[in-house]
Design a protein around this motif. Structure first.
Motif, PDB file in Angstrom:
ATOM      1  N   GLU A 192       0.861  -1.180   0.000  1.00  0.00           N
ATOM      2  CA  GLU A 192       0.000   0.000   0.000  1.00  0.00           C
ATOM      3  C   GLU A 192       0.894   1.226   0.000  1.00  0.00           C
ATOM      4  O   GLU A 192       1.763   1.371   0.861  1.00  0.00           O
ATOM      5  CB  GLU A 192      -0.923   0.010   1.226  1.00  0.00           C
ATOM      6  N   ASP A 193       0.673   2.101  -0.980  1.00  0.00           N
ATOM      7  CA  ASP A 193       1.554   3.259  -1.110  1.00  0.00           C
ATOM      8  C   ASP A 193       0.877   4.294  -1.999  1.00  0.00           C
ATOM      9  O   ASP A 193      -0.187   4.048  -2.581  1.00  0.00           O
ATOM     10  CB  ASP A 193       2.892   2.831  -1.711  1.00  0.00           C
ATOM     11  N   GLY A 204       2.717  -1.563 -21.908  1.00  0.00           N
ATOM     12  CA  GLY A 204       1.591  -1.449 -20.990  1.00  0.00           C
ATOM     13  C   GLY A 204       1.770  -0.259 -20.073  1.00  0.00           C
ATOM     14  O   GLY A 204       2.592   0.627 -20.322  1.00  0.00           O
ATOM     15  N   TRP A 205       1.001  -0.251 -18.997  1.00  0.00           N
ATOM     16  CA  TRP A 205       1.085   0.840 -18.033  1.00  0.00           C
ATOM     17  C   TRP A 205       2.149   0.530 -16.988  1.00  0.00           C
ATOM     18  O   TRP A 205       2.238  -0.587 -16.492  1.00  0.00           O
ATOM     19  CB  TRP A 205      -0.266   1.061 -17.360  1.00  0.00           C
ATOM     20  N   VAL A 206       2.945   1.542 -16.657  1.00  0.00           N
ATOM     21  CA  VAL A 206       4.012   1.400 -15.674  1.00  0.00           C
ATOM     22  C   VAL A 206       3.723   2.336 -14.509  1.00  0.00           C
ATOM     23  O   VAL A 206       3.502   3.537 -14.701  1.00  0.00           O
ATOM     24  CB  VAL A 206       5.390   1.734 -16.286  1.00  0.00           C
ATOM     25  N   VAL A 207       3.689   1.770 -13.305  1.00  0.00           N
ATOM     26  CA  VAL A 207       3.402   2.547 -12.097  1.00  0.00           C
ATOM     27  C   VAL A 207       4.629   2.496 -11.192  1.00  0.00           C
ATOM     28  O   VAL A 207       5.178   1.418 -10.939  1.00  0.00           O
ATOM     29  CB  VAL A 207       2.172   1.987 -11.349  1.00  0.00           C
ATOM     30  N   LYS A 208       5.036   3.677 -10.708  1.00  0.00           N
ATOM     31  CA  LYS A 208       6.227   3.753  -9.863  1.00  0.00           C
ATOM     32  C   LYS A 208       5.880   4.277  -8.473  1.00  0.00           C
ATOM     33  O   LYS A 208       5.046   5.173  -8.324  1.00  0.00           O
ATOM     34  CB  LYS A 208       7.282   4.655 -10.508  1.00  0.00           C
ATOM     35  N   PHE A 209       6.549   3.686  -7.483  1.00  0.00           N
ATOM     36  CA  PHE A 209       6.411   4.112  -6.095  1.00  0.00           C
ATOM     37  C   PHE A 209       7.799   4.472  -5.575  1.00  0.00           C
ATOM     38  O   PHE A 209       8.800   3.913  -6.015  1.00  0.00           O
ATOM     39  CB  PHE A 209       5.812   2.996  -5.237  1.00  0.00           C
ATOM     40  N   THR A 220      11.346   2.990  -5.562  1.00  0.00           N
ATOM     41  CA  THR A 220      11.617   1.814  -4.737  1.00  0.00           C
ATOM     42  C   THR A 220      10.847   0.595  -5.235  1.00  0.00           C
ATOM     43  O   THR A 220      11.112  -0.524  -4.819  1.00  0.00           O
ATOM     44  CB  THR A 220      11.238   2.087  -3.276  1.00  0.00           C
ATOM     45  N   LEU A 221       9.880   0.823  -6.127  1.00  0.00           N
ATOM     46  CA  LEU A 221       9.137  -0.279  -6.738  1.00  0.00           C
ATOM     47  C   LEU A 221       8.523   0.201  -8.043  1.00  0.00           C
ATOM     48  O   LEU A 221       7.935   1.281  -8.106  1.00  0.00           O
ATOM     49  CB  LEU A 221       8.024  -0.785  -5.811  1.00  0.00           C
ATOM     50  N   THR A 222       8.665  -0.601  -9.081  1.00  0.00           N
ATOM     51  CA  THR A 222       8.040  -0.335 -10.373  1.00  0.00           C
ATOM     52  C   THR A 222       7.250  -1.572 -10.778  1.00  0.00           C
ATOM     53  O   THR A 222       7.797  -2.680 -10.810  1.00  0.00           O
ATOM     54  CB  THR A 222       9.089  -0.032 -11.457  1.00  0.00           C
ATOM     55  N   VAL A 223       5.957  -1.400 -11.055  1.00  0.00           N
ATOM     56  CA  VAL A 223       5.120  -2.525 -11.480  1.00  0.00           C
ATOM     57  C   VAL A 223       4.577  -2.231 -12.872  1.00  0.00           C
ATOM     58  O   VAL A 223       4.283  -1.084 -13.215  1.00  0.00           O
ATOM     59  CB  VAL A 223       3.965  -2.780 -10.493  1.00  0.00           C
ATOM     60  N   LYS A 249      -3.583   6.985  -3.532  1.00  0.00           N
ATOM     61  CA  LYS A 249      -3.179   5.888  -2.658  1.00  0.00           C
ATOM     62  C   LYS A 249      -3.796   4.593  -3.171  1.00  0.00           C
ATOM     63  O   LYS A 249      -4.997   4.530  -3.433  1.00  0.00           O
ATOM     64  CB  LYS A 249      -3.621   6.148  -1.222  1.00  0.00           C
ATOM     65  N   VAL A 250      -2.972   3.554  -3.311  1.00  0.00           N
ATOM     66  CA  VAL A 250      -3.442   2.291  -3.872  1.00  0.00           C
ATOM     67  C   VAL A 250      -2.856   1.117  -3.092  1.00  0.00           C
ATOM     68  O   VAL A 250      -1.905   1.265  -2.326  1.00  0.00           O
ATOM     69  CB  VAL A 250      -3.040   2.156  -5.365  1.00  0.00           C
TER      70      VAL A 250
END
Length: 381
Positions: A192-193, A204-209, A220-223, A249-250
């Motif tokens: 959760e972040d 595709g879609w790239v989400v970064k935290f 610190t994380l890429t999905v 927030k997800v």
């Protein structure tokens, strides 16, 4: 092997299982004479067998091995131990008829204990039942993907499962049904972040935290999304990727625990939107607000003898009003709900479990979050 399903026959009994058996002088065996009755038919559950009974002194005996196998057992003879063991066959995992059950593949959000023998699994999945509560009991078949047996203790939040349930699904919110079977898949990682960056690429879609330092994002994380990625609200409603923005927030289910849990990248399976606007969880209720709505709901259902949830344990949450269908009893309630839906507002729901949950689902009440006025009940069937 379970001792309850095991029968040991000492060799002294062998003498009565055949006609005219010869005996030794030890006293443990004896010679008996019987009549083989080929004219008598032996059936098991209405099915004919080839067994021929032997009648000895008015008692009817059957061949031990053939009888055991016909009744679903196996027979093993040990000459060294001078014994016969009859064991119940391993029936394996019973099959579930796919024609009489619904099927869904998703990820476990949480597991709750209803009583000593029943559990409730919250599942985010696909299709019409994207968000569903599955009741798990002694009749539920739980197995691993290789077909081996598993148990409730093996269920974990973040685990992928294929569920067969129904065919009845209570029209509560969320829907609720009995789990006929759960097939366990891989264990995903959960985080959760707040989204720091989201981009659409050829893959595709790239989400970064991560965090921003000196104007630069330290990820610190890429999905990365794939064909099987689902983006949902906490209530299981689909969300378009175009509506996913930095600052939201997800909760993400990604990767696998077969790899390093600190890996900076991973495939994204599910992303649950916990807040539609920012990292500040403005939709969350305070402890005092939760208690207030629990009190209001209890006044509505205190006389209902089927309720098993204590007032202080009732689940209170906010959900989008547009996703709500209620049983209203007055015109004022109906208009109040329509006003909230037209404004894109929310409602507060309070949920209680009852003795009738297996058939009807939980008892869920809805309130106007601003005026605290009771709006109605969610349909239960």
């Amino acid at each position: 092997m379970n001792n309850k399903n095991k029968v040991i026959l000492i060799t002294t009994i062998l003498g009565v299982l055949g006609a005219g058996t010869a005996a030794g002088a030890s006293g443990f065996t004896a010679k008996v004479t019987g009549l083989l009755r080929g004219d008598m038919k032996v059936t098991v559950d209405g099915q004919a067998t080839s067994m021929k009974p032997v009648v000895i002194n008015g008692q009817v005996y059957l061949p031990a091995r053939a009888e055991a196998e016909a009744l679903g057992y196996t027979l093993n003879y040990s000459g060294s131990k001078r014994s016969i063991s009859i064991d119940k066959k391993d029936e394996g995992i019973p099959a579930v008829d796919p024609e009489t059950h619904l099927r869904n593949t998703g990820v476990i959000v949480g597991i709750g204990k209803m009583d000593d023998s029943r559990y409730q699994v919250e599942l985010l999945g696909q299709g019409d039942d994207r968000w569903i509560l599955l009741n798990v009991d002694g009749d539920t078949v739980i197995k691993n993907s290789d077909g081996s047996k598993a148990a409730v203790k093996d269920l974990k939040a973040g685990m992928k499962v294929t569920a067969e349930y129904g065919p009845i699904v209570a029209k509560s919110y969320p829907g609720q049904s009995h789990a006929a079977s759960l097939t366990l898949g891989s264990q995903t990682l959960i985080r959760e972040d707040v989204i720091q960056d989201v981009q659409h690429t050829s893959d595709g879609w790239v989400v970064k935290f991560g965090e921003a330092k000196g104007g630069t994002l330290i990820a610190t994380l890429t999905v990365t999304s794939g064909k099987e990625t689902s983006v949902l609200t906490a209530e299981g409603q689909p969300v378009s990727w175009e509506d996913v923005k930095a600052g939201q927030k997800v909760r993400v289910y990604y990767g696998s625990n077969d790899t390093d849990s600190k890996m900076p990248e991973g495939p994204l399976y599910y992303m649950v939107m916990l807040d539609g606007n920012s990292s500040n969880d403005s939709g969350a209720l305070t402890e005092d607000q939760v208690k207030t709505f629990q009190d209001l709901a209890w006044k509505q259902i205190a006389s209902n003898s089927t309720v098993i949830t204590a007032k202080k344990d009732a689940k209170v949450e906010r959900i989008a009003a547009k996703e709500v269908s209620l049983m209203t009893t007055t015109e004022a309630q109906k208009k109040d709900l329509e006003t909230l839906q037209a404004a894109g507002s929310q409602v507060v729901t309070v949920s209680f479990n009852t003795k009738q949950d297996a058939l009807l689902g939980p008892l869920v009440l809805a309130f106007n979050p601003d005026t605290q006025v009771f709006l109605g009940y969610f349909p239960r069937k």
